[in-house]
Design a protein around this motif. Structure first.
Motif, PDB file in Angstrom:
ATOM      1  N   LEU A   7       0.963  -1.094   0.044  1.00  0.00           N
ATOM      2  CA  LEU A   7       0.059  -0.004  -0.149  1.00  0.00           C
ATOM      3  C   LEU A   7       0.976   1.151  -0.010  1.00  0.00           C
ATOM      4  O   LEU A   7       0.454   2.092  -0.714  1.00  0.00           O
ATOM      5  CB  LEU A   7      -1.040   0.015   1.244  1.00  0.00           C
ATOM      6  CG  LEU A   7      -1.726   1.198   1.242  1.00  0.00           C
ATOM      7  CD1 LEU A   7      -2.697   1.247  -0.014  1.00  0.00           C
ATOM      8  CD2 LEU A   7      -2.818   1.176   2.580  1.00  0.00           C
ATOM      9  N   LEU A  11       0.826   4.039  -3.104  1.00  0.00           N
ATOM     10  CA  LEU A  11       0.252   5.420  -2.837  1.00  0.00           C
ATOM     11  C   LEU A  11       1.608   6.221  -3.194  1.00  0.00           C
ATOM     12  O   LEU A  11       1.251   7.331  -3.779  1.00  0.00           O
ATOM     13  CB  LEU A  11      -0.137   5.526  -1.231  1.00  0.00           C
ATOM     14  CG  LEU A  11      -1.530   5.068  -1.016  1.00  0.00           C
ATOM     15  CD1 LEU A  11      -1.784   5.204   0.551  1.00  0.00           C
ATOM     16  CD2 LEU A  11      -2.578   5.357  -1.827  1.00  0.00           C
ATOM     17  N   GLU A  59      -8.834  -1.948  -5.994  1.00  0.00           N
ATOM     18  CA  GLU A  59      -7.300  -2.075  -5.501  1.00  0.00           C
ATOM     19  C   GLU A  59      -7.085  -1.847  -4.285  1.00  0.00           C
ATOM     20  O   GLU A  59      -6.293  -2.173  -3.589  1.00  0.00           O
ATOM     21  CB  GLU A  59      -6.724  -0.971  -6.803  1.00  0.00           C
ATOM     22  CG  GLU A  59      -5.405  -0.781  -6.379  1.00  0.00           C
ATOM     23  CD  GLU A  59      -4.704  -0.009  -7.534  1.00  0.00           C
ATOM     24  OE1 GLU A  59      -3.658   0.075  -7.667  1.00  0.00           O
ATOM     25  OE2 GLU A  59      -5.599   1.194  -7.743  1.00  0.00           O
ATOM     26  N   PHE A  60      -7.804  -0.719  -3.685  1.00  0.00           N
ATOM     27  CA  PHE A  60      -7.734  -0.132  -2.503  1.00  0.00           C
ATOM     28  C   PHE A  60      -8.552  -1.037  -1.327  1.00  0.00           C
ATOM     29  O   PHE A  60      -7.946  -1.238  -0.152  1.00  0.00           O
ATOM     30  CB  PHE A  60      -8.133   1.152  -2.133  1.00  0.00           C
ATOM     31  CG  PHE A  60      -7.372   2.112  -3.057  1.00  0.00           C
ATOM     32  CD1 PHE A  60      -6.010   2.417  -2.985  1.00  0.00           C
ATOM     33  CD2 PHE A  60      -7.829   2.469  -4.331  1.00  0.00           C
ATOM     34  CE1 PHE A  60      -5.133   2.971  -3.886  1.00  0.00           C
ATOM     35  CE2 PHE A  60      -7.001   3.257  -5.316  1.00  0.00           C
ATOM     36  CZ  PHE A  60      -5.849   3.571  -5.004  1.00  0.00           C
ATOM     37  N   TYR A  65      -8.383  -0.663   2.774  1.00  0.00           N
ATOM     38  CA  TYR A  65      -9.289   0.341   2.930  1.00  0.00           C
ATOM     39  C   TYR A  65     -10.471  -0.340   3.235  1.00  0.00           C
ATOM     40  O   TYR A  65     -10.992  -1.327   2.425  1.00  0.00           O
ATOM     41  CB  TYR A  65      -9.208   1.219   1.599  1.00  0.00           C
ATOM     42  CG  TYR A  65      -8.326   2.259   1.691  1.00  0.00           C
ATOM     43  CD1 TYR A  65      -8.577   3.615   2.110  1.00  0.00           C
ATOM     44  CD2 TYR A  65      -6.864   2.214   1.551  1.00  0.00           C
ATOM     45  CE1 TYR A  65      -7.596   4.776   1.993  1.00  0.00           C
ATOM     46  CE2 TYR A  65      -5.745   3.150   1.414  1.00  0.00           C
ATOM     47  CZ  TYR A  65      -6.341   4.384   1.860  1.00  0.00           C
ATOM     48  OH  TYR A  65      -5.413   5.374   2.068  1.00  0.00           O
ATOM     49  N   TYR A  86      -3.476   6.353   6.984  1.00  0.00           N
ATOM     50  CA  TYR A  86      -3.239   6.457   5.459  1.00  0.00           C
ATOM     51  C   TYR A  86      -4.508   7.688   5.066  1.00  0.00           C
ATOM     52  O   TYR A  86      -5.621   7.990   5.883  1.00  0.00           O
ATOM     53  CB  TYR A  86      -3.689   5.462   4.780  1.00  0.00           C
ATOM     54  CG  TYR A  86      -2.462   4.314   4.788  1.00  0.00           C
ATOM     55  CD1 TYR A  86      -1.296   4.381   4.165  1.00  0.00           C
ATOM     56  CD2 TYR A  86      -2.698   3.467   5.704  1.00  0.00           C
ATOM     57  CE1 TYR A  86      -0.350   3.496   4.236  1.00  0.00           C
ATOM     58  CE2 TYR A  86      -1.585   2.440   5.783  1.00  0.00           C
ATOM     59  CZ  TYR A  86      -0.569   2.476   5.041  1.00  0.00           C
ATOM     60  OH  TYR A  86       0.567   1.627   5.459  1.00  0.00           O
ATOM     61  N   LEU A  89      -9.533   8.189   0.783  1.00  0.00           N
ATOM     62  CA  LEU A  89      -9.658   8.152  -0.703  1.00  0.00           C
ATOM     63  C   LEU A  89     -10.947   8.631  -1.149  1.00  0.00           C
ATOM     64  O   LEU A  89     -11.854   8.136  -0.480  1.00  0.00           O
ATOM     65  CB  LEU A  89      -9.618   6.892  -1.117  1.00  0.00           C
ATOM     66  CG  LEU A  89      -7.922   6.184  -0.909  1.00  0.00           C
ATOM     67  CD1 LEU A  89      -8.150   4.668  -1.543  1.00  0.00           C
ATOM     68  CD2 LEU A  89      -6.730   6.947  -1.594  1.00  0.00           C
TER      69      LEU A  89
END
Length: 183
Positions: A7, A11, A59-60, A65, A86, A89
């Protein structure tokens, strides 16, 4: 099983690509690098635009997430995803059908894809000071600060970075007094 490093690397790649193509982000990074902070810790949220929020979020979600909330606007909506430690998003999509016809999101995605960031919001302590110093570094802003002094959110956006004459990306400066769970 995914690792936190995957991750972090993902990012870092998105942010580095954004900074490489946005002069306001470069000015911010230069100042933050001088004191050893760097750009990433100052990012409040990262915003993607897409034609399919749920597909883009996969994906996240695989990297830890989770869905947090949905924000609705006149011709588009965003789903917000969070992971402790983090940046949040925001994944934006035009409504399907008649309601989304006036949204600029589908054209933006067709031109730039949904694999790049539209904007990064940078949390600042004093939005006026940040604006003043960035303006002295040549950064222009698209308007005035929105939100009342002392209110829950104050924000301002830079003039869009252009690619081949089309608005591509912006930096958002924000001052927020609202604490969200998971951030």
């Amino acid at each position: 099983m995914t690792s936190p490093r995957q991750l972090d690397d993902l990012l870092r790649t998105y942010i580095a690509d954004f900074v490489a193509r946005n002069r306001a982000a470069q000015a911010l990074k230069k100042g933050l690098d001088k004191v050893g902070v760097g750009f990433s810790p100052s990012a409040d949220h990262l915003t993607f635009r897409t034609g399919d929020v749920d597909r883009r979020a996969e994906e996240f979600l695989r990297l830890g997430y989770t869905f947090s909330e949905r924000l609705e606007y006149e011709d588009w909506f965003a789903k917000v995803y969070r992971k402790l430690g983090y940046p949040a998003l925001f994944i934006d999509q035009a409504y399907t059908g008649e309601r989304g016809k006036t949204s600029i999101i589908p054209g933006w995605v067709a031109r730039f894809s949904d694999r790049t960031l539209h904007h990064i919001a940078v949390r600042v302590e004093d939005i006026e000071v940040a604006m003043d110093r960035l303006q002295k570094a040549g950064v222009r802003f698209a308007g005035s600060i929105v939100g009342a002094r002392g209110g829950p959110l104050r924000q301002v956006f830079t003039v869009p970075e252009e690619v081949e004459g089309a608005a591509f990306s912006v930096v958002e400066l924000m001052k927020s007094t609202v604490k969200k769970s998971g951030t």
